[in-house]
Design a protein around this motif. Structure first.
Motif, PDB file in Angstrom:
ATOM      1  N   LYS A   1      -4.263  25.064  44.686  1.00  0.00           N
ATOM      2  CA  LYS A   1      -3.667  24.354  43.560  1.00  0.00           C
ATOM      3  C   LYS A   1      -2.394  25.044  43.071  1.00  0.00           C
ATOM      4  CE  LYS A   1      -6.482  20.946  42.080  1.00  0.00           C
ATOM      5  NZ  LYS A   1      -6.052  19.621  41.618  1.00  0.00           N
TER       6      LYS A   1
ATOM      7  N   ARG B   1      -8.265  27.612  43.883  1.00  0.00           N
ATOM      8  CA  ARG B   1      -7.233  27.921  42.899  1.00  0.00           C
ATOM      9  C   ARG B   1      -5.878  28.143  43.555  1.00  0.00           C
ATOM     10  NH1 ARG B   1      -5.331  32.741  41.431  1.00  0.00           N
ATOM     11  NH2 ARG B   1      -7.086  33.921  42.299  1.00  0.00           N
TER      12      ARG B   1
ATOM     13  N   GLU C   1     -14.152  22.744  37.781  1.00  0.00           N
ATOM     14  CA  GLU C   1     -13.481  21.517  37.371  1.00  0.00           C
ATOM     15  C   GLU C   1     -11.984  21.751  37.201  1.00  0.00           C
ATOM     16  OE1 GLU C   1     -15.500  20.483  33.818  1.00  0.00           O
ATOM     17  OE2 GLU C   1     -17.255  19.613  34.829  1.00  0.00           O
ATOM     18  N   ALA C   2     -11.589  22.944  36.780  1.00  0.00           N
ATOM     19  CA  ALA C   2     -10.162  23.236  36.582  1.00  0.00           C
ATOM     20  C   ALA C   2      -9.398  23.299  37.896  1.00  0.00           C
ATOM     21  CB  ALA C   2     -10.011  24.550  35.816  1.00  0.00           C
TER      22      ALA C   2
ATOM     23  N   THR D   1     -16.927  25.113  34.561  1.00  0.00           N
ATOM     24  CA  THR D   1     -15.616  24.891  33.964  1.00  0.00           C
ATOM     25  C   THR D   1     -14.496  25.329  34.908  1.00  0.00           C
ATOM     26  OG1 THR D   1     -16.614  25.271  31.794  1.00  0.00           O
ATOM     27  CG2 THR D   1     -14.210  25.379  31.943  1.00  0.00           C
ATOM     28  N   TYR D   2     -14.681  26.474  35.562  1.00  0.00           N
ATOM     29  CA  TYR D   2     -13.694  26.980  36.514  1.00  0.00           C
ATOM     30  C   TYR D   2     -13.527  25.998  37.675  1.00  0.00           C
ATOM     31  CZ  TYR D   2     -11.315  30.555  39.396  1.00  0.00           C
ATOM     32  OH  TYR D   2     -10.398  31.259  40.146  1.00  0.00           O
TER      33      TYR D   2
ATOM     34  N   ASP E   1      -3.155  30.826  34.595  1.00  0.00           N
ATOM     35  CA  ASP E   1      -3.126  29.370  34.434  1.00  0.00           C
ATOM     36  C   ASP E   1      -4.530  28.818  34.170  1.00  0.00           C
ATOM     37  OD1 ASP E   1      -0.405  29.422  34.856  1.00  0.00           O
ATOM     38  OD2 ASP E   1      -0.596  29.119  37.035  1.00  0.00           O
ATOM     39  N   VAL E   2      -5.512  29.333  34.961  1.00  0.00           N
ATOM     40  CA  VAL E   2      -6.884  28.875  34.770  1.00  0.00           C
ATOM     41  C   VAL E   2      -7.393  29.262  33.381  1.00  0.00           C
ATOM     42  CG1 VAL E   2      -9.257  29.034  35.638  1.00  0.00           C
ATOM     43  CG2 VAL E   2      -7.335  29.005  37.242  1.00  0.00           C
TER      44      VAL E   2
ATOM     45  N   VAL F   1      -6.105  26.828  30.921  1.00  0.00           N
ATOM     46  CA  VAL F   1      -6.743  25.507  30.984  1.00  0.00           C
ATOM     47  C   VAL F   1      -8.182  25.556  30.466  1.00  0.00           C
ATOM     48  CG1 VAL F   1      -7.508  23.665  32.553  1.00  0.00           C
ATOM     49  CG2 VAL F   1      -5.270  24.748  32.883  1.00  0.00           C
ATOM     50  N   THR F   2      -8.945  26.564  30.898  1.00  0.00           N
ATOM     51  CA  THR F   2     -10.388  26.614  30.596  1.00  0.00           C
ATOM     52  C   THR F   2     -10.701  27.356  29.291  1.00  0.00           C
ATOM     53  OG1 THR F   2     -10.628  28.642  31.862  1.00  0.00           O
ATOM     54  CG2 THR F   2     -10.937  26.555  33.043  1.00  0.00           C
TER      55      THR F   2
END
Length: 315
Positions: A15, A12, A59-60, A56-57, A21-22, A25-26
């Motif tokens: 990125k 993270r 992939e984000a 999910t985390y 932010d995560v 997105v998720t």
């Protein structure tokens, strides 16, 4: 912090993403993301959500979730979650309920006109069924009226017998509707006449003229209660023919002889007296009537041939 959580956190940060932010997105709440990085899986709702949230985390932040799971085998296995199954079942049933709710208004819209048509049909059928008996009865009445065999002859019709039979009935119906018809006289009764001759005290005397050998019928029809006395002869000393109180519907019939007939009615409106269909009355509430027979035979001033009694005509 667990190795899996540290791996995800480093990815993270590489990125340049924050937990906010995560989360954006998720769509996973921030506290659950923090729990995954710290390895505190008890905060998450259940084992299924642990693995799902981790994938999910991952992939984000650009990490392969399958490799991450193989590398870190300390992730709780995902049991069969009845809660998720319930959610899935509810979601699968919802479209069916929605389809039913869409069909319901349409069904009601068609049911209402059908009910109206059924009611109209039943009403029309009942109306037709009621109309048919009336038509039948009218036709029957018309047929009965036009049938010559059912039409009674007129009282003045030629032929003698039929006219004489209906004459007493007509007289009785006029004066006393509830009284039964008097006996039918013979054809010679057409010449029988009844006239008020004179009065003797409270007694009104009637002269009954009839051809020799003919029978004169005296009928008394009661329409109510009245004291009634009937005797042979000129007063109450003669032979007693009737004695007592009448009631509605009583009918008495006698044959007038040469000795005469004395009738006493305590309440005249309740008794209708007829001689061969001819009503006689003195117009009083309480009547005393004497009928004298004049059959055309000569009678002496003092005696008669059959009775040996003094004739009333001598007075």
């Amino acid at each position: 912090m667990s190795e899996l959580g540290r791996h995800l956190k480093e990815a993270r940060l590489q990125k340049g993403m924050s937990l906010d932010d995560v989360q954006e997105v998720t769509k996973i709440r921030k506290k659950y993301l923090e729990a995954i990085e710290a390895g505190d899986y008890k905060v998450l709702p259940g084992s299924f959500y642990v693995r799902a949230f981790i994938k999910t985390y991952a992939e984000a932040v650009g990490v392969n979730p399958d490799e991450l799971m193989e590398e870190h085998g300390n992730v709780p296995a995902a049991p069969v979650d009845t809660t998720m199954e319930t959610v899935i079942q509810k979601r699968s049933r919802k479209p069916e309920a929605e389809r039913n709710s869409k069909w319901l208004p349409t069904l009601l819209m068609w049911t209402f006109p059908v009910l109206i048509l059924v009611v109209i049909y039943l009403y029309a059928s009942s109306t037709m069924n009621k109309a048919d008996p009336d038509t039948t009865d009218t036709g029957s009445l018309t047929t009965a009226t036009q049938d010559p065999s059912k039409v009674e002859p007129s009282a003045t019709a030629a032929g003698g017998g039929a006219a004489a039979t209906t004459a007493p009935d007509a007289g009785a119906a006029t004066e006393a509707p509830t009284a039964a018809p008097s006996p039918s006289p013979s054809p010679s009764a057409q010449s029988i006449t009844v006239t008020e001759d004179r009065k003797s005290g409270k007694t009104t005397i009637y002269k009954v003229s009839a051809p020799a050998g003919s029978q004169v019928q005296v009928a008394i029809a009661a329409t109510g209660a009245s004291w009634l006395e009937v005797y042979k002869g000129e007063n109450s000393k003669g032979e007693k023919l009737s004695f007592g109180t009448t009631k509605a519907g009583d009918n008495l019939s006698f044959t007038l002889g040469s000795e005469g007939m004395y009738i006493k009615s305590g309440y005249s409106p309740a008794t209708t007296i007829t001689v061969n269909g001819q009503v006689i009355t003195d117009g009083k509430t309480s009547s005393r009537l004497l009928l004298e027979l004049d059959d055309g035979t000569s009678a002496s001033a003092g005696n008669t041939q059959d009775g040996g009694t003094e004739s009333i005509t001598t007075e």
